[in-house]
Design a protein around this motif. Structure first.
Motif, PDB file in Angstrom:
ATOM      1  N   ILE A   3      92.858  65.028  52.911  1.00  0.00           N
ATOM      2  CA  ILE A   3      93.235  63.646  53.156  1.00  0.00           C
ATOM      3  C   ILE A   3      92.092  62.683  52.864  1.00  0.00           C
ATOM      4  O   ILE A   3      92.306  61.532  52.585  1.00  0.00           O
ATOM      5  N   GLU A   4      90.862  63.183  52.925  1.00  0.00           N
ATOM      6  CA  GLU A   4      89.714  62.300  52.713  1.00  0.00           C
ATOM      7  C   GLU A   4      89.367  62.180  51.233  1.00  0.00           C
ATOM      8  O   GLU A   4      88.262  61.830  50.886  1.00  0.00           O
ATOM      9  N   GLN A   5      90.336  62.470  50.374  1.00  0.00           N
ATOM     10  CA  GLN A   5      90.034  62.609  48.968  1.00  0.00           C
ATOM     11  C   GLN A   5      89.428  61.367  48.314  1.00  0.00           C
ATOM     12  O   GLN A   5      88.816  61.459  47.285  1.00  0.00           O
ATOM     13  N   ASN A   6      89.614  60.193  48.938  1.00  0.00           N
ATOM     14  CA  ASN A   6      89.113  58.999  48.273  1.00  0.00           C
ATOM     15  C   ASN A   6      87.670  58.664  48.608  1.00  0.00           C
ATOM     16  O   ASN A   6      87.099  57.767  48.017  1.00  0.00           O
ATOM     17  N   ALA A   7      87.081  59.380  49.557  1.00  0.00           N
ATOM     18  CA  ALA A   7      85.695  59.086  49.892  1.00  0.00           C
ATOM     19  C   ALA A   7      84.786  59.780  48.893  1.00  0.00           C
ATOM     20  O   ALA A   7      84.981  60.947  48.579  1.00  0.00           O
ATOM     21  N   THR A   8      83.799  59.047  48.421  1.00  0.00           N
ATOM     22  CA  THR A   8      82.878  59.646  47.460  1.00  0.00           C
ATOM     23  C   THR A   8      81.920  60.595  48.179  1.00  0.00           C
ATOM     24  O   THR A   8      81.277  60.216  49.150  1.00  0.00           O
ATOM     25  N   LEU A   9      81.848  61.822  47.694  1.00  0.00           N
ATOM     26  CA  LEU A   9      80.913  62.792  48.275  1.00  0.00           C
ATOM     27  C   LEU A   9      79.592  62.761  47.514  1.00  0.00           C
ATOM     28  O   LEU A   9      78.531  62.817  48.099  1.00  0.00           O
ATOM     29  N   LEU A  10      79.689  62.684  46.193  1.00  0.00           N
ATOM     30  CA  LEU A  10      78.462  62.752  45.379  1.00  0.00           C
ATOM     31  C   LEU A  10      78.510  61.691  44.287  1.00  0.00           C
ATOM     32  O   LEU A  10      79.563  61.432  43.703  1.00  0.00           O
ATOM     33  N   GLU A  11      77.351  61.094  44.054  1.00  0.00           N
ATOM     34  CA  GLU A  11      77.260  60.109  42.981  1.00  0.00           C
ATOM     35  C   GLU A  11      76.022  60.404  42.138  1.00  0.00           C
ATOM     36  O   GLU A  11      74.901  60.439  42.672  1.00  0.00           O
ATOM     37  N   VAL A  71      73.000  61.302  44.567  1.00  0.00           N
ATOM     38  CA  VAL A  71      73.123  60.988  45.996  1.00  0.00           C
ATOM     39  C   VAL A  71      74.338  61.752  46.522  1.00  0.00           C
ATOM     40  O   VAL A  71      75.424  61.662  45.944  1.00  0.00           O
ATOM     41  N   MET A  72      74.117  62.529  47.588  1.00  0.00           N
ATOM     42  CA  MET A  72      75.249  63.229  48.192  1.00  0.00           C
ATOM     43  C   MET A  72      75.298  62.924  49.677  1.00  0.00           C
ATOM     44  O   MET A  72      74.275  63.043  50.353  1.00  0.00           O
ATOM     45  N   ASP A  73      76.460  62.519  50.139  1.00  0.00           N
ATOM     46  CA  ASP A  73      76.625  62.235  51.570  1.00  0.00           C
ATOM     47  C   ASP A  73      75.582  61.236  52.062  1.00  0.00           C
ATOM     48  O   ASP A  73      75.061  61.389  53.177  1.00  0.00           O
ATOM     49  N   GLY A  74      75.203  60.281  51.241  1.00  0.00           N
ATOM     50  CA  GLY A  74      74.217  59.269  51.634  1.00  0.00           C
ATOM     51  C   GLY A  74      72.768  59.710  51.497  1.00  0.00           C
ATOM     52  O   GLY A  74      71.854  58.946  51.774  1.00  0.00           O
ATOM     53  N   THR A  75      72.527  60.960  51.067  1.00  0.00           N
ATOM     54  CA  THR A  75      71.149  61.448  50.910  1.00  0.00           C
ATOM     55  C   THR A  75      70.800  61.515  49.426  1.00  0.00           C
ATOM     56  O   THR A  75      71.576  62.075  48.636  1.00  0.00           O
ATOM     57  N   GLU A  76      69.648  60.939  49.072  1.00  0.00           N
ATOM     58  CA  GLU A  76      69.250  61.021  47.668  1.00  0.00           C
ATOM     59  C   GLU A  76      68.635  62.404  47.414  1.00  0.00           C
ATOM     60  O   GLU A  76      67.467  62.647  47.752  1.00  0.00           O
ATOM     61  N   VAL A  77      69.430  63.278  46.845  1.00  0.00           N
ATOM     62  CA  VAL A  77      69.012  64.672  46.641  1.00  0.00           C
ATOM     63  C   VAL A  77      67.792  64.727  45.731  1.00  0.00           C
ATOM     64  O   VAL A  77      66.881  65.540  45.927  1.00  0.00           O
ATOM     65  N   LYS A  87      66.724  72.764  53.130  1.00  0.00           N
ATOM     66  CA  LYS A  87      67.665  72.591  54.254  1.00  0.00           C
ATOM     67  C   LYS A  87      68.972  71.960  53.773  1.00  0.00           C
ATOM     68  O   LYS A  87      70.050  72.336  54.203  1.00  0.00           O
ATOM     69  N   PHE A  88      68.840  70.991  52.868  1.00  0.00           N
ATOM     70  CA  PHE A  88      70.040  70.274  52.395  1.00  0.00           C
ATOM     71  C   PHE A  88      70.956  71.179  51.579  1.00  0.00           C
ATOM     72  O   PHE A  88      72.160  70.975  51.522  1.00  0.00           O
ATOM     73  N   ARG A  89      70.336  72.196  50.967  1.00  0.00           N
ATOM     74  CA  ARG A  89      71.089  73.069  50.064  1.00  0.00           C
ATOM     75  C   ARG A  89      72.259  73.778  50.714  1.00  0.00           C
ATOM     76  O   ARG A  89      73.163  74.233  50.029  1.00  0.00           O
ATOM     77  N   ARG A  90      72.236  73.879  52.036  1.00  0.00           N
ATOM     78  CA  ARG A  90      73.353  74.581  52.664  1.00  0.00           C
ATOM     79  C   ARG A  90      74.661  73.822  52.450  1.00  0.00           C
ATOM     80  O   ARG A  90      75.741  74.375  52.561  1.00  0.00           O
ATOM     81  N   LYS A  91      74.538  72.539  52.141  1.00  0.00           N
ATOM     82  CA  LYS A  91      75.746  71.735  51.886  1.00  0.00           C
ATOM     83  C   LYS A  91      76.289  71.917  50.486  1.00  0.00           C
ATOM     84  O   LYS A  91      77.367  71.429  50.155  1.00  0.00           O
ATOM     85  N   MET A  92      75.492  72.501  49.587  1.00  0.00           N
ATOM     86  CA  MET A  92      75.940  72.612  48.194  1.00  0.00           C
ATOM     87  C   MET A  92      75.591  73.981  47.634  1.00  0.00           C
ATOM     88  O   MET A  92      74.450  74.406  47.685  1.00  0.00           O
ATOM     89  N   GLN A  93      76.581  74.639  47.141  1.00  0.00           N
ATOM     90  CA  GLN A  93      76.409  76.017  46.696  1.00  0.00           C
ATOM     91  C   GLN A  93      76.947  76.200  45.283  1.00  0.00           C
ATOM     92  O   GLN A  93      77.706  75.368  44.780  1.00  0.00           O
ATOM     93  N   LEU A  94      76.575  77.357  44.700  1.00  0.00           N
ATOM     94  CA  LEU A  94      76.972  77.642  43.317  1.00  0.00           C
ATOM     95  C   LEU A  94      77.689  78.988  43.261  1.00  0.00           C
ATOM     96  O   LEU A  94      77.221  79.960  43.851  1.00  0.00           O
ATOM     97  N   ILE A  95      78.807  79.025  42.567  1.00  0.00           N
ATOM     98  CA  ILE A  95      79.473  80.303  42.281  1.00  0.00           C
ATOM     99  C   ILE A  95      79.244  80.584  40.803  1.00  0.00           C
ATOM    100  O   ILE A  95      79.562  79.743  39.945  1.00  0.00           O
TER     101      ILE A  95
END
Ligand code: SF4
Length: 319
Positions: A3-11, A71-77, A87-95
């Motif tokens: 449902i939150e599809q319109n919120a930007t997660l990453l820019e 920028v992801m979730d308001g944090t400039e990666v 620490k931030f990497r736990r939010k973003m993973q690679l398959i």
């Protein structure tokens, strides 16, 4: 999608990656800007060497950009210090395409899935509960946890790779050609699994693939890349049924189509050889192959602009 599809997660803004090689500077990714919305699957497509895997790794900062920001979730990666990034990497993973390449063959499946949990000091008791939950979600039989990767089929190993990537409950998962090494029947099962997990866990995917049939199945929006640049980006239906960029049209012509003569005609339109990322053409990078190229295409680079509900980088979009 959630449902939150319109919120930007990453820019990502103006991301550029250049590699110095013995043959010169490779312009792998050039001035790419895009957003990924929470809960969506954004597919990144293009031929081998177009920069899509490099872009995926730049977004996760697994490689450093030459310039540009993420920028992801308001944090400039791109501004995080080493430990902050870890620490931030736990939010973003690679398959990965080949889960074997990212898995230590001497470890049991249990240890493989537990590894990221250990790295983040998750208490042992919690680890066990998370592992059992993940094997259930990914369809791995719990009695297989003490086995080794070589005892598994390709599809089962990919399930292990997925379970491991999800162990830390990430928000964004970059799937880099996750099914292209699998048989077609196993591909469908794995895509269904990824889709189910997205629904259950509220995941956001960047799905990298050269296979438009696979992308058609799983994506919400599609971003087409050619030689390090975005050509066209928009809702899947727009891109598949009404491509406006000549390169997108060519790429679609290479996928299986009910009327093979029609696709063949489009394939025949393509002129010239693939240009080199070391010395990309002036103006539009696709111009040396584009059958619609005119003088302006060599003189001026077309920027991405809104065309009929999607973004398209072409001076003369198709009608
Ligand atoms: Fe073709 Fe020109 Fe459009 Fe590039 S800008 S895709 S060369 S028509």
């Amino acid at each position: 999608m959630s449902i939150e599809q319109n919120a930007t997660l990453l820019e990502a803004a103006h991301l550029t990656k250049e590699f110095r090689t013995a043959h010169g500077v490779v312009h792998a990714v050039s001035d790419v800007s895009l957003t990924i919305q929470r809960g969506e699957t954004l597919a990144l497509v293009g031929e081998s060497g177009c920069g899509k895997s490099t872009l995926g790794r730049l977004l996760l900062r697994l490689i450093e950009p030459t310039s540009g920001t993420v920028v992801m979730d308001g944090t400039e990666v791109t501004a995080l210090k080493r430990e902050e990034l870890r620490k931030f990497r736990r939010k973003m993973q690679l398959i990965f395409q080949d889960p074997y390449s990212s898995i230590d063959p001497r470890m049991t499946i249990r240890k493989i899935i537990a590894e990221p949990l250990k790295a983040f000091s998750v208490p042992k008791k919690e680890q066990e509960a998370i592992i059992l939950d993940l094997v259930e979600k990914t369809g791995i039989r719990p009695e297989y946890l003490e086995r080794y990767p070589h005892q598994f089929s390709g599809g089962q190993r990919q399930r292990v790779g997925i379970a491991r990537a999800l162990a830390l409950n990430p928000e964004l998962v970059v799937c880099d050609e996750p099914v292209s090494a699998l048989d077609v029947s196993i591909q469908a099962q794995t895509l269904n699994l990824l889709h189910d997990l997205q629904q259950k866990m509220g995941l956001t995917y960047l799905f990298i693939s050269h296979d438009l049939a696979v992308v058609n199945y799983i994506s919400d929006r599609v971003c087409v890349m050619f030689l390090g640049k975005i050509c066209e980006l928009g809702p899947k239906e727009q891109i598949y049924f009404h491509p406006r960029h000549p390169y997108t049209k060519f790429l679609l012509s290479a996928t299986p189509e009910p009327d093979p003569r029609k696709r063949k005609e489009d394939q025949d339109l393509l002129m010239g050889d693939l240009p080199s990322p070391v010395n990309p053409p002036s103006g539009c990078r696709f111009r040396t192959q584009c059958p619609y190229a005119r003088e302006l295409c060599a003189a001026e680079e077309p920027g991405l602009r809104e065309v009929d509900g999607r973004q398209c980088a072409c001076h003369f979009p198709l009608v």
